[in-house]
Motif scaffolding. Structure first.
Motif, PDB file in Angstrom:
ATOM      1  N   PHE A 116       0.855  -1.178   0.000  1.00 61.65           N
ATOM      2  CA  PHE A 116       0.000   0.000   0.000  1.00 61.65           C
ATOM      3  C   PHE A 116       0.896   1.234   0.000  1.00 61.65           C
ATOM      4  N   ARG A 133       1.175   6.545  -7.139  1.00 58.63           N
ATOM      5  CA  ARG A 133       0.844   5.202  -7.657  1.00 58.63           C
ATOM      6  C   ARG A 133       1.849   4.795  -8.720  1.00 58.63           C
ATOM      7  N   TYR A 150      -1.635  -1.981  -4.047  1.00 56.67           N
ATOM      8  CA  TYR A 150      -2.881  -1.232  -3.951  1.00 56.67           C
ATOM      9  C   TYR A 150      -2.564   0.254  -3.954  1.00 56.67           C
ATOM     10  N   VAL A 152      -4.094   4.399  -4.098  1.00 54.21           N
ATOM     11  CA  VAL A 152      -5.219   5.301  -3.902  1.00 54.21           C
ATOM     12  C   VAL A 152      -5.481   5.975  -5.245  1.00 54.21           C
ATOM     13  N   GLU A 162     -13.562   6.386  -2.913  1.00 54.92           N
ATOM     14  CA  GLU A 162     -12.213   5.839  -3.069  1.00 54.92           C
ATOM     15  C   GLU A 162     -11.528   5.698  -1.716  1.00 54.92           C
ATOM     16  N   ARG A 165     -13.014   2.722  -0.006  1.00 55.91           N
ATOM     17  CA  ARG A 165     -12.482   1.481  -0.595  1.00 55.91           C
ATOM     18  C   ARG A 165     -11.090   1.181  -0.041  1.00 55.91           C
ATOM     19  N   TYR A 166     -10.255   2.199  -0.014  1.00 59.19           N
ATOM     20  CA  TYR A 166      -8.870   2.006   0.429  1.00 59.19           C
ATOM     21  C   TYR A 166      -8.820   1.681   1.931  1.00 59.19           C
ATOM     22  N   THR A 167      -9.645   2.354   2.701  1.00 57.25           N
ATOM     23  CA  THR A 167      -9.718   2.075   4.139  1.00 57.25           C
ATOM     24  C   THR A 167     -10.138   0.634   4.382  1.00 57.25           C
ATOM     25  N   LEU A 169      -9.651  -1.902   2.405  1.00 55.21           N
ATOM     26  CA  LEU A 169      -8.510  -2.765   2.061  1.00 55.21           C
ATOM     27  C   LEU A 169      -7.476  -2.779   3.185  1.00 55.21           C
TER      28      LEU A 169
END
Length: 180
Positions: A116, A133, A150, A152, A162, A165-167, A169
Protein backbone atom coordinates in the motif's frame (compact mmCIF):
# COMPACT_ATOMS: atom_id res chain seq x y z
CA UNK A 1 28.26 -1.52 24.52
CA UNK A 2 26.67 -1.16 21.07
CA UNK A 3 23.13 -1.39 22.43
CA UNK A 4 23.90 1.04 25.26
CA UNK A 5 25.30 3.61 22.83
CA UNK A 6 22.36 3.15 20.45
CA UNK A 7 19.89 3.69 23.30
CA UNK A 8 21.78 6.79 24.41
CA UNK A 9 21.68 8.29 20.92
CA UNK A 10 17.99 7.35 20.64
CA UNK A 11 17.33 9.70 23.56
CA UNK A 12 18.86 12.68 21.77
CA UNK A 13 16.68 15.14 19.91
CA UNK A 14 18.36 17.74 17.72
CA UNK A 15 17.85 18.93 14.13
CA UNK A 16 21.34 17.70 13.17
CA UNK A 17 21.07 14.26 14.76
CA UNK A 18 19.14 11.55 12.92
CA UNK A 19 16.44 9.98 15.06
CA UNK A 20 16.82 6.34 16.07
CA UNK A 21 13.51 4.49 15.86
CA UNK A 22 14.34 0.91 16.78
CA UNK A 23 17.10 -0.69 18.85
CA UNK A 24 17.37 -4.48 18.81
CA UNK A 25 17.02 -6.37 22.05
CA UNK A 26 20.01 -7.76 23.93
CA UNK A 27 19.06 -11.30 22.84
CA UNK A 28 19.21 -10.42 19.13
CA UNK A 29 21.84 -12.53 17.32
CA UNK A 30 22.72 -9.47 15.21
CA UNK A 31 22.52 -6.17 17.15
CA UNK A 32 21.07 -3.35 15.06
CA UNK A 33 19.22 -0.07 15.19
CA UNK A 34 17.14 1.75 12.61
CA UNK A 35 17.30 5.46 12.08
CA UNK A 36 15.40 8.23 10.37
CA UNK A 37 15.68 8.13 6.58
CA UNK A 38 17.03 11.21 4.87
CA UNK A 39 17.29 12.17 1.20
CA UNK A 40 20.38 11.07 -0.68
CA UNK A 41 21.82 9.26 -3.66
CA UNK A 42 23.28 5.79 -4.05
CA UNK A 43 26.52 4.87 -2.34
CA UNK A 44 28.04 3.27 -5.46
CA UNK A 45 27.40 6.38 -7.53
CA UNK A 46 28.83 8.63 -4.85
CA UNK A 47 31.99 6.55 -4.41
CA UNK A 48 32.47 6.30 -8.17
CA UNK A 49 32.15 10.06 -8.56
CA UNK A 50 34.24 11.14 -5.54
CA UNK A 51 36.29 8.21 -4.28
CA UNK A 52 36.66 7.51 -0.56
CA UNK A 53 33.97 9.15 1.58
CA UNK A 54 34.19 10.73 4.99
CA UNK A 55 32.34 9.06 7.86
CA UNK A 56 29.80 11.87 8.06
CA UNK A 57 28.88 11.19 4.43
CA UNK A 58 28.55 7.44 4.88
CA UNK A 59 26.37 7.39 8.00
CA UNK A 60 23.16 8.62 6.32
CA UNK A 61 23.48 5.90 3.71
CA UNK A 62 24.00 3.25 6.35
CA UNK A 63 20.79 4.36 8.06
CA UNK A 64 18.78 3.61 4.94
CA UNK A 65 20.41 0.22 4.52
CA UNK A 66 19.58 -0.57 8.16
CA UNK A 67 15.97 0.47 7.58
CA UNK A 68 15.74 -1.94 4.64
CA UNK A 69 17.21 -4.74 6.78
CA UNK A 70 14.72 -3.98 9.56
CA UNK A 71 11.85 -3.89 7.05
CA UNK A 72 12.91 -7.26 5.64
CA UNK A 73 13.02 -8.84 9.11
CA UNK A 74 9.53 -7.56 9.97
CA UNK A 75 8.07 -8.79 6.67
CA UNK A 76 9.76 -12.21 6.84
CA UNK A 77 8.50 -12.72 10.39
CA UNK A 78 4.96 -11.65 9.50
CA UNK A 79 4.86 -14.02 6.52
CA UNK A 80 6.16 -16.86 8.70
CA UNK A 81 3.47 -16.19 11.31
CA UNK A 82 0.52 -15.17 9.10
CA UNK A 83 1.30 -16.61 5.67
CA UNK A 84 1.26 -13.12 4.14
CA UNK A 85 2.13 -9.54 5.00
CA UNK A 86 0.88 -6.11 4.05
CA UNK A 87 3.11 -3.05 4.13
CA UNK A 88 2.64 0.69 3.67
CA UNK A 89 5.42 2.51 1.84
CA UNK A 90 6.12 6.19 1.42
CA UNK A 91 6.94 7.35 -2.08
CA UNK A 92 9.10 9.98 -3.70
CA UNK A 93 12.76 10.82 -4.05
CA UNK A 94 13.39 10.59 -0.30
CA UNK A 95 12.68 6.84 -0.57
CA UNK A 96 15.03 6.01 -3.45
CA UNK A 97 17.97 4.90 -1.29
CA UNK A 98 15.66 2.73 0.81
CA UNK A 99 14.18 1.13 -2.31
CA UNK A 100 17.67 0.57 -3.69
CA UNK A 101 18.71 -1.07 -0.39
CA UNK A 102 15.70 -3.40 -0.63
CA UNK A 103 17.31 -5.01 -3.67
CA UNK A 104 19.90 -6.57 -1.37
CA UNK A 105 17.23 -8.09 0.89
CA UNK A 106 16.87 -11.38 -0.97
CA UNK A 107 14.85 -13.11 1.77
CA UNK A 108 11.70 -10.98 1.37
CA UNK A 109 8.94 -13.24 -0.01
CA UNK A 110 7.48 -10.55 -2.26
CA UNK A 111 4.91 -12.95 -3.71
CA UNK A 112 3.26 -12.95 -0.27
CA UNK A 113 3.44 -9.18 0.27
CA UNK A 114 0.62 -6.71 -0.41
CA UNK A 115 1.90 -3.16 -0.84
CA UNK A 116 0.00 0.00 0.00
CA UNK A 117 1.06 3.62 -0.22
CA UNK A 118 0.19 6.48 2.05
CA UNK A 119 -1.43 9.07 -0.17
CA UNK A 120 -1.99 10.46 -3.65
CA UNK A 121 -2.61 13.85 -5.17
CA UNK A 122 -6.31 14.56 -5.64
CA UNK A 123 -7.22 14.54 -9.32
CA UNK A 124 -3.93 12.97 -10.42
CA UNK A 125 -3.83 10.07 -12.85
CA UNK A 126 -1.42 7.20 -12.27
CA UNK A 127 0.11 8.16 -15.64
CA UNK A 128 1.33 11.53 -14.33
CA UNK A 129 5.11 11.63 -13.58
CA UNK A 130 4.46 12.92 -10.03
CA UNK A 131 1.90 10.20 -9.20
CA UNK A 132 2.66 8.18 -6.10
CA UNK A 133 0.84 5.20 -7.66
CA UNK A 134 3.17 5.43 -10.63
CA UNK A 135 6.21 5.62 -8.34
CA UNK A 136 5.06 2.56 -6.42
CA UNK A 137 4.44 0.58 -9.60
CA UNK A 138 7.79 1.52 -11.17
CA UNK A 139 9.98 1.29 -8.06
CA UNK A 140 8.30 -1.56 -6.15
CA UNK A 141 5.76 -3.39 -8.32
CA UNK A 142 7.82 -3.86 -11.46
CA UNK A 143 11.19 -4.81 -9.92
CA UNK A 144 10.00 -6.85 -6.88
CA UNK A 145 6.70 -8.33 -8.14
CA UNK A 146 4.75 -8.26 -4.87
CA UNK A 147 1.49 -10.18 -4.60
CA UNK A 148 -0.43 -6.96 -5.23
CA UNK A 149 0.12 -3.20 -5.18
CA UNK A 150 -2.88 -1.23 -3.95
CA UNK A 151 -3.00 2.42 -4.89
CA UNK A 152 -5.22 5.30 -3.90
CA UNK A 153 -7.03 6.47 -7.02
CA UNK A 154 -6.35 10.19 -6.91
CA UNK A 155 -8.40 10.61 -10.06
CA UNK A 156 -11.39 8.58 -8.83
CA UNK A 157 -14.68 10.28 -9.72
CA UNK A 158 -15.87 10.02 -6.10
CA UNK A 159 -12.96 10.73 -3.73
CA UNK A 160 -14.91 9.71 -0.61
CA UNK A 161 -15.88 6.37 -2.14
CA UNK A 162 -12.21 5.84 -3.07
CA UNK A 163 -11.09 6.60 0.49
CA UNK A 164 -13.72 4.18 1.82
CA UNK A 165 -12.48 1.48 -0.60
CA UNK A 166 -8.87 2.01 0.43
CA UNK A 167 -9.72 2.08 4.14
CA UNK A 168 -11.55 -1.24 3.76
CA UNK A 169 -8.51 -2.76 2.06
CA UNK A 170 -6.22 -1.54 4.84
CA UNK A 171 -8.56 -2.97 7.48
CA UNK A 172 -8.75 -6.27 5.61
CA UNK A 173 -4.98 -6.64 5.20
CA UNK A 174 -3.77 -5.16 8.51
CA UNK A 175 -0.30 -3.87 7.46
CA UNK A 176 2.57 -4.92 9.70
CA UNK A 177 4.92 -2.02 8.93
CA UNK A 178 4.79 1.49 7.55
CA UNK A 179 7.98 3.00 6.12
CA UNK A 180 7.82 6.78 6.16
Amino acid sequence: RFLGEARTVAGLQHPHIAAIYTVSGAQSPQPYFTMEMVEGGYLGELIHARGRLALDEVLPIIRQIAAAVDFAAIVVQAVAERGAAAVILATGNSQLSFVHALRDQKDIPWDKVSVFHMDEYLGMSDKHPASFRRFLTEKIGDPFHPRVVYGVGGDAPDPQAELDRYTALLNQHQPVVCVL
